[in-house]
Scaffold this motif. Structure first.
Motif, PDB file in Angstrom:
ATOM      1  N   LEU A 131      81.619 -95.396  57.794  1.00  0.00           N
ATOM      2  CA  LEU A 131      80.992 -96.128  56.784  1.00  0.00           C
ATOM      3  C   LEU A 131      80.095 -95.092  56.088  1.00  0.00           C
ATOM      4  O   LEU A 131      80.264 -95.339  54.799  1.00  0.00           O
ATOM      5  N   ARG A 132      79.595 -94.170  56.673  1.00  0.00           N
ATOM      6  CA  ARG A 132      79.010 -93.070  55.659  1.00  0.00           C
ATOM      7  C   ARG A 132      79.814 -92.596  54.818  1.00  0.00           C
ATOM      8  O   ARG A 132      79.438 -92.329  53.614  1.00  0.00           O
ATOM      9  N   GLU A 133      81.032 -92.226  55.361  1.00  0.00           N
ATOM     10  CA  GLU A 133      81.927 -91.565  54.340  1.00  0.00           C
ATOM     11  C   GLU A 133      82.253 -92.351  53.292  1.00  0.00           C
ATOM     12  O   GLU A 133      82.449 -92.058  52.007  1.00  0.00           O
ATOM     13  N   ARG A 134      82.562 -93.439  53.475  1.00  0.00           N
ATOM     14  CA  ARG A 134      83.223 -94.391  52.512  1.00  0.00           C
ATOM     15  C   ARG A 134      82.140 -95.012  51.448  1.00  0.00           C
ATOM     16  O   ARG A 134      82.349 -95.150  50.367  1.00  0.00           O
ATOM     17  N   LYS A 135      80.848 -95.436  51.943  1.00  0.00           N
ATOM     18  CA  LYS A 135      79.713 -95.408  51.294  1.00  0.00           C
ATOM     19  C   LYS A 135      79.041 -94.698  50.523  1.00  0.00           C
ATOM     20  O   LYS A 135      78.014 -94.781  49.720  1.00  0.00           O
ATOM     21  N   ARG A 136      79.074 -93.232  50.883  1.00  0.00           N
ATOM     22  CA  ARG A 136      78.784 -92.177  50.300  1.00  0.00           C
ATOM     23  C   ARG A 136      77.153 -91.966  50.414  1.00  0.00           C
ATOM     24  O   ARG A 136      76.492 -92.122  49.632  1.00  0.00           O
ATOM     25  N   ARG A 137      76.947 -92.218  51.982  1.00  0.00           N
ATOM     26  CA  ARG A 137      75.422 -92.118  52.363  1.00  0.00           C
ATOM     27  C   ARG A 137      75.403 -91.344  53.618  1.00  0.00           C
ATOM     28  O   ARG A 137      75.534 -91.607  54.601  1.00  0.00           O
ATOM     29  N   PRO A 138      75.464 -90.139  53.320  1.00  0.00           N
ATOM     30  CA  PRO A 138      75.675 -89.092  54.337  1.00  0.00           C
ATOM     31  C   PRO A 138      74.351 -89.125  55.350  1.00  0.00           C
ATOM     32  O   PRO A 138      74.740 -88.807  56.632  1.00  0.00           O
TER      33      PRO A 138
END
Length: 773
Positions: free
Chosen positions: A261-268
């Motif tokens: 989810l972090r990778e796809r949402k661009r929310r490291p």
């Protein structure tokens, strides 16, 4: 946010006698948030209890009643109505006037009257009530496992209403005619759903469907919910259409799902909110005291930032480096049923890419979220306006809103004085819009940042929404002083006179409006950045406001921001700017590569893309870089949060931090940074001393001004440690500190401050014209 209005009772005129008592008739006009809260059913039942005849009706202004009966009964009815309104009602005005008696029988709920200027408050969406949750879990109930179960006490309001008065034909529920069973409930005065505009059941109401990323229907109704739950169990990412928009959902126990989810949402690294199935499991995740429990279970049901429990076994990647978790409980039947099916906590984060507004239409979500989620749990009840989850944390033992949206917006703020009709386009970040009417300032839900086209479109939609629903005709449109902000460009489209209000003054005015402060007031306005009246980047300002004008009495010593806005994402640049002013730029050399160092120092030496700033927020960033916490960040405020959390781990040192000189209106931070650079103390000790020194500055400036009232405003006061230290010092010295509660301390309150600033300008113009005449 609005006080209950005092009643205005004129003496009733006696026309006849009933059972030995004089008969009177009164007309009652009630304004405020009195639609969508079961007010008419409540009045109906109350009138019957007091043996009154007459009627009640929703109007564009609120609720209007005519009631007739024996004088003591009418007085009892009025007293009970005034003193004990329905639980979710917010009464702003209550006026009862004697009128001539009429011949009639019984008491009725009449069809709504849409005439006149809209003045009734739109009610926020309300979390599911205990009765509705019991029904969806009762196999014998006809609404067993029905995800759109509501009543007069709960459910969607603001997100589905098209206009005033609040009636089903003016909501998106107009697409769902009631079945005979629901119609009977709607007409039955003894039923909890008497005149419940969102009343529905599995036979006549909205239903679920599960789509793949191409929009193909995979399952419907109960099967769709089971399908969605199975996807989450397998570690997949689900996009779910909820109350005011989409959530992106995954298993909060699954590190792989969280990482995906972090990778796809661009929310490291920015923390994710989690939703626990119930209180029992929530207490295993977070430390929940009585105040937090009450807030979590309230009709507003915000995300609450709470300390992670020692026994919490959820992955650290939910909130990296953060001792808090953003926790909420299921607030709709749909969320409750999904969590019942799963039995474990989920990530429930806003359905958007980072920096974009939340998705609220299923077709739009397919386009914007298909790269994130593999499956979409949708329904066919239209959401008419996006409303994100509200966020709160506790400071000084009280809840403070950090994001004001679901459950709170668009209830107005009572400014304590009459205001001209004005509109404000808000800030560029954490945008809200607002308008004033009478004593009230109506504030929109959190809209978000205006950096993207989607953000700008969301802002325009919210502005048009207020214009349409309330018929706003502003004398002025207030906006930020920055000429290139999206909110400033929006203001120019209105075709009415404009009022530019400086960002940090707006922060102070918003805080004054929230607390209805009378001047003089010392305003401490600290944040990351705001366009100053001199064209420079402000952010660490002290103002003395006398009721008509601001005196800019202090600011932090200016320093440069190498790379301009890039410094917001790289605290090392703020540190370099600070050290360069101190003549110690080389101390930051290790934080840059050789090439970076040559480029940034060359630009800094020439003053290229290195604006001067007085920003307190960037000083927090510089301190975080100096003590070794963050050289770079992935989201706004990350470095300052890290500094706060590090400081909270320290035992306050017996030795005071250095006092910062305040001379000729300048607070010099150099002694503090010199001390931190030389100190052998731990990172936590140095972080604590930085906070203590910054709190001391506020006290020192207050003592120099000798003004009792001190308001703390701006994004820096989202920091609980800074705020609590400053409040403690001010109180001990005899000052009266004020901090944000109902409005966010951040830029979400700027629209309110802009309204107040524009009002000052309008009133000044009126005053000047009177003097000239």
């Amino acid at each position: 946010m609005v006080n209950h209005g005092a009643p205005n009772h004129s003496n009733p005129t006696v026309h006849s006698v009933h059972c030995g008592q004089p008969v009177v008739r009164v007309q009652v006009r009630i304004t405020g948030a009195v639609q969508g809260v079961g007010f008419r059913p409540y009045v109906f039942r109350l009138a019957r209890e007091w043996r009154l005849s007459g009627w009640v009706v929703n109007s564009a202004q609120g609720v209007r009643i005519e009631a007739q009966g024996a004088a003591p009964d009418v007085e009892g009815f009025l007293s009970q109505l005034r003193d004990h309104p329905p639980p979710h009602a917010v009464v702003a005005g209550f006026e009862a006037t004697a009128i001539p008696e009429q011949t009639e029988e019984g008491f009725e709920v009449r069809p709504s009257d849409p005439g006149g200027e809209p003045a009734a408050f739109l009610l926020p969406d309300l979390a599911s009530c205990p009765e509705c949750l019991r029904e969806i879990r009762d196999p014998a109930n006809r609404r067993f496992r029905y995800p759109f179960t509501t009543c007069t006490h709960c459910g969607p309001r603001y997100s589905i209403v098209e206009g005033i008065p609040y009636d089903r034909p003016l909501t998106s529920m107009r697409h769902f005619p009631m079945c005979p069973a629901c119609e009977r409930e709607y007409r039955d005065p003894s039923d909890r759903r008497f005149h419940a505009q969102t009343n529905a059941c599995p036979d006549c109401g909205p239903h679920l469907a599960i789509w793949d990323s191409a929009g193909r229907v995979l399952a419907e109704r109960a099967e769709a919910l089971a399908f969605a739950a199975a996807c989450v169990r397998r570690g997949e990412i689900l996009a779910m259409k909820g109350l005011g928009g989409f959530h992106l959902i995954c298993d909060a126990r699954n590190p792989g799902a969280i990482r995906l989810l972090r990778e796809r949402k661009r929310r490291p690294t920015k923390p994710f909110a989690i939703m626990a199935p119930d209180f029992e499991r929530a207490r295993k995740l977070c430390v929940i005291d009585r105040a937090a429990a009450d807030l979590l279970a309230s009709p507003q049901a915000p995300i609450v930032l709470l300390p992670r429990a020692s026994a919490c076994d959820l992955p650290a990647d939910l909130a990296p480096g953060n001792p808090y978790l953003g926790l909420m409980l299921p607030y709709t039947p749909l969320h409750a049923l999904l969590l019942d099916e799963l039995g474990f906590p989920i990530v429930a984060t806003s359905g958007n890419l980072s920096d974009d507004p939340i998705c609220f239409d299923e077709r739009e979500a397919l386009e914007r979220l298909r790269a994130i989620a593999g499956v979409f749990l949708v329904h066919n009840r239209p959401i008419l306006r996006p409303v994100d989850d509200s966020v709160a944390r506790f400071m000084n033992g009280r809840a403070v809103l950090l994001r004001r949206a679901r459950g709170y917006a668009p209830l107005p703020l009572d400014a304590g004085r009459e205001l001209p009709e004005l509109f404000a386009t808000g800030a560029h970040m954490k945008n809200t819009v607002a308008f004033s009417r009478g004593r009230l300032i109506f504030v929109s839900q959190h809209i978000g940042d205006l950096e993207t086209l989607a953000g700008a479109a969301s802002h325009e939609r919210a502005a048009r929404d207020f214009l349409r629903v309330y018929g706003v005709q502003p004398l002025r449109v207030a906006h930020d002083l920055h000429p290139d902000y999206g909110s400033t460009r929006s203001a120019r489209q209105w075709g009415v006179p404009l009022a530019a209000v400086q960002h940090h003054k707006a922060h102070v005015l918003a805080s004054m409006a929230e607390h209805r402060l009378e001047p003089p007031v010392l305003g401490v306005s600290w944040d990351g950045a705001g366009y100053g009246e001199d064209g420079k980047v402000w952010g660490g300002e002290f103002f003395l406001f006398d009721g008509r004008q601001f005196e800019h009495i202090g600011r932090f010593r200016p320093f440069r921001l190498p790379g301009g806005e890039q410094a917001v994402k790289e605290p090392r640049r703020s540190l370099l700017g600070v050290l360069a002013v101190m003549g110690r730029a080389g101390d930051a050399r290790s934080l840059f590569t050789e090439l970076e160092w040559r480029v940034v120092t060359a630009a800094l030496g020439r003053g290229l893309n290195a604006p001067w700033t007085t920003s307190a927020g960037r000083l927090f960033d510089a301190a975080a870089a100096l003590v070794g916490l963050h050289a770079k960040t992935s989201f706004e405020g990350e470095a300052a949060m890290g500094l706060e959390f590090a400081a909270a781990r320290a035992r306050p040192s017996a030795a005071d931090p250095p006092r910062l000189p305040f001379d000729n209106g300048i607070v010099d931070w150099e002694p503090l940074f010199t001390h931190l650079a030389a100190s052998p103390d731990s990172v936590s000790e140095k972080a604590w001393r930085f906070h203590a020194a910054m709190a001391n500055v506020i006290l020192d400036v207050a003592r120099a001004c000798r003004v009792p009232k001190v308001t703390l405003a701006g994004g820096c006061f989202q920091n609980a440690l800074l705020t609590e230290l400053a409040v403690e010092r001010l109180r001990q010295a005899g000052f009266q500190p004020y901090t944000s509660r109902a409005l966010p301390p951040n830029d979400g309150a700027i629209s309110v401050g802009q309204i107040c600033g524009a009002a000052l300008e309008v009133e000044s113009c009126v005053w000047q014209s009177r003097v000239e005449s």
